[in-house]
Design a protein around this motif. Structure first.
Motif, PDB file in Angstrom:
ATOM      1  N   PRO A   1       0.810  -1.222   0.000  1.00  0.00           N
ATOM      2  CA  PRO A   1       0.000   0.000   0.000  1.00  0.00           C
ATOM      3  C   PRO A   1       0.843   1.273   0.000  1.00  0.00           C
ATOM      4  O   PRO A   1       0.444   2.284  -0.585  1.00  0.00           O
ATOM      5  CB  PRO A   1      -0.812  -0.125   1.304  1.00  0.00           C
ATOM      6  N   LEU A   2       2.005   1.221   0.643  1.00  0.00           N
ATOM      7  CA  LEU A   2       2.871   2.399   0.661  1.00  0.00           C
ATOM      8  C   LEU A   2       3.516   2.615  -0.706  1.00  0.00           C
ATOM      9  O   LEU A   2       3.732   3.763  -1.134  1.00  0.00           O
ATOM     10  CB  LEU A   2       3.934   2.242   1.755  1.00  0.00           C
ATOM     11  N   VAL A   3       3.812   1.523  -1.415  1.00  0.00           N
ATOM     12  CA  VAL A   3       4.315   1.646  -2.788  1.00  0.00           C
ATOM     13  C   VAL A   3       3.274   2.351  -3.653  1.00  0.00           C
ATOM     14  O   VAL A   3       3.599   3.253  -4.437  1.00  0.00           O
ATOM     15  CB  VAL A   3       4.649   0.250  -3.369  1.00  0.00           C
ATOM     16  N   ALA A   4       2.013   1.959  -3.482  1.00  0.00           N
ATOM     17  CA  ALA A   4       0.932   2.596  -4.252  1.00  0.00           C
ATOM     18  C   ALA A   4       0.818   4.075  -3.905  1.00  0.00           C
ATOM     19  O   ALA A   4       0.607   4.918  -4.800  1.00  0.00           O
ATOM     20  CB  ALA A   4      -0.385   1.870  -3.970  1.00  0.00           C
ATOM     21  N   MET A   5       0.956   4.423  -2.626  1.00  0.00           N
ATOM     22  CA  MET A   5       0.893   5.823  -2.220  1.00  0.00           C
ATOM     23  C   MET A   5       2.030   6.622  -2.844  1.00  0.00           C
ATOM     24  O   MET A   5       1.831   7.754  -3.302  1.00  0.00           O
ATOM     25  CB  MET A   5       0.952   5.944  -0.695  1.00  0.00           C
TER      26      MET A   5
END
Length: 426
Positions: free
Chosen positions: A290-294
């Motif tokens: 999810p942090l990669v997506a952010m």
């Protein structure tokens, strides 16, 4: 008596003891050499030969141990501290460390104990200073900073032979318990509320790097896109963003009348970033999906901001920037954090508490200590101490352990009376 009056000759390098015309015993003790290369001898005199011999032996022992005062006018504490901080400490320590030393020396140590001779400073002088500081309103942590600075500076004085003892190493600083509040990491529910609010803001990934991975403020603000590998889902930490420091840019003939930081023509006197000084600080950190997506979304938003700004955009490779580019100010970042807590209806806390939260979550997930140490950037030698400081055991986990102990030892069910009452709706 005639025999006593004759000078008692010694081999080169040995002390000479003789009875003088003033009816007193004298000694010349070789102590080494002066700065110009000439021999330096200390003159002693005592009424009896026994007293003199005892003093000579004491001085020779100090000389051999390297703790005897060197020739020349003795340093005052003020003179030594000012010399140490500018000529010894400043070239080798970081800017932030120097700033802490400078404030401790200028504001507390020089006014408090600066007039003492460095070789006559006693632990009691420093302990009295710490008490006066606290009576004047300083916190125990401020007194500790002055104490650590004095201990470091005086330790260097001892190594160089300007003092025979480090008074600060013997002095007792005030207790810290009264000033320290127990850090309570944010709960998962609080982090989720922050996440909902974060998604409404620019630079949203900045806060999740702190809450999920425990990145320090300087590490996050110093992050560049070249350090981020979104395809392989990790980032490299190798530099820190420093707090800006300014000097006046206005002329002496037309001063602005403001502090340097608010001068319209202010000049930046400190570099923007510095390389991480420790090997543990230079590390690779894995990125959750999810942090990669952010970060991917943030990268696209930043590119959109750049196109809209056009020529007004301050070109840089920083991951987190101002609306018109350029690195974020640590002070602005701090106030953004405070507004985030308020808007998310989450209790007041320091920005650094996010780091405590991340470390505690890693522990609760069962991540091995060695992996936690790498993610958090802790040196192997001090990692155990840092884990004790940053990793907090929540109350509900302690209660769970208590229930299991009760079941194992007393055969009691792992449900307490309070839980039963709650199940019954009472």
């Amino acid at each position: 008596m005639e025999e006593q009056k004759k000078r008692m000759r010694r081999a080169n390098g040995e002390s000479a003891i003789y009875f003088g015309k003033d009816e007193r015993w004298h000694a010349r003790v070789p102590m080494g050499y002066k700065d110009d290369g000439t021999p330096y001898r200390r003159h002693l005199t005592r009424p009896t030969r026994k007293e003199l011999v005892d003093e000579v032996r004491r001085l020779e022992k100090q000389r051999d141990e390297g703790s005897a005062r060197q020739p020349g006018k003795p340093w005052t504490v003020e003179k030594w501290l000012l010399h140490w901080i500018e000529n010894i400490a400043k070239p080798v320590v970081s800017e932030n460390t120097y700033d802490g030393y400078e404030v401790a020396v200028r504001v507390h140590l020089v006014p408090g104990v600066g007039k003492h001779r460095i070789d006559r400073l006693e632990p009691e002088h420093l302990e009295s200073l710490y008490r006066r500081m606290q009576k004047a309103g300083s916190k125990a942590g401020t007194a500790h900073q002055a104490h650590r600075t004095a201990r470091t500076a005086l330790g260097e004085a001892v190594r160089r032979g300007h003092a025979s003892k480090n008074a600060a190493a013997l002095a007792k600083p005030p207790r810290m318990e009264e000033d320290e509040t127990e850090v309570e990491p944010y709960s998962v529910e609080e982090v989720q509320r922050l996440l909902l609010e974060v998604n409404k803001r620019r630079n949203s990934a900045r806060w999740m790097l702190a809450l999920a991975l425990g990145l320090r403020q300087g590490e996050t603000l110093g992050l560049r896109w070249e350090d981020v590998d979104l395809d392989n889902e990790y980032l490299k930490l190798r530099r820190n963003r420093l707090r800006p420091k300014y000097a006046h840019g206005c002329s002496d003939s037309a001063p602005c009348g403001r502090k340097a930081g608010y001068c319209p023509d202010r000049v930046q006197t400190r570099r923007e970033t510095k390389n991480t000084k420790s090997k543990a600080g230079r590390r690779a950190v894995p990125l959750p999906g999810p942090l990669v997506a952010m970060l991917r979304s943030h990268q696209g938003e930043q590119e959109h901001e750049r196109k809209i700004a056009g020529d007004l955009w301050s070109k840089s490779d920083y991951v987190f920037t101002k609306p018109l580019g350029g690195p974020l100010s640590p002070n602005t970042d701090y106030h953004d954090w405070k507004r985030l807590l308020e808007d998310a209806a989450v209790r007041e806390g320091r920005l650094h508490d996010a780091r405590h939260t991340a470390g505690t979550v890693l522990m609760l997930l069962g991540v091995p200590d060695r992996v936690i140490d790498q993610i958090m950037g802790w040196e192997p030698g001090g990692a155990a101490r840092m884990r004790a400081r940053y990793l907090h055991v929540p109350d509900h986990l302690l209660k769970e352990v208590a229930r299991k102990i009760g079941a194992a030892i007393w055969g009691a069910p792992e449900t307490t009376a309070v839980d039963k009452n709650q199940d019954n709706g009472s």
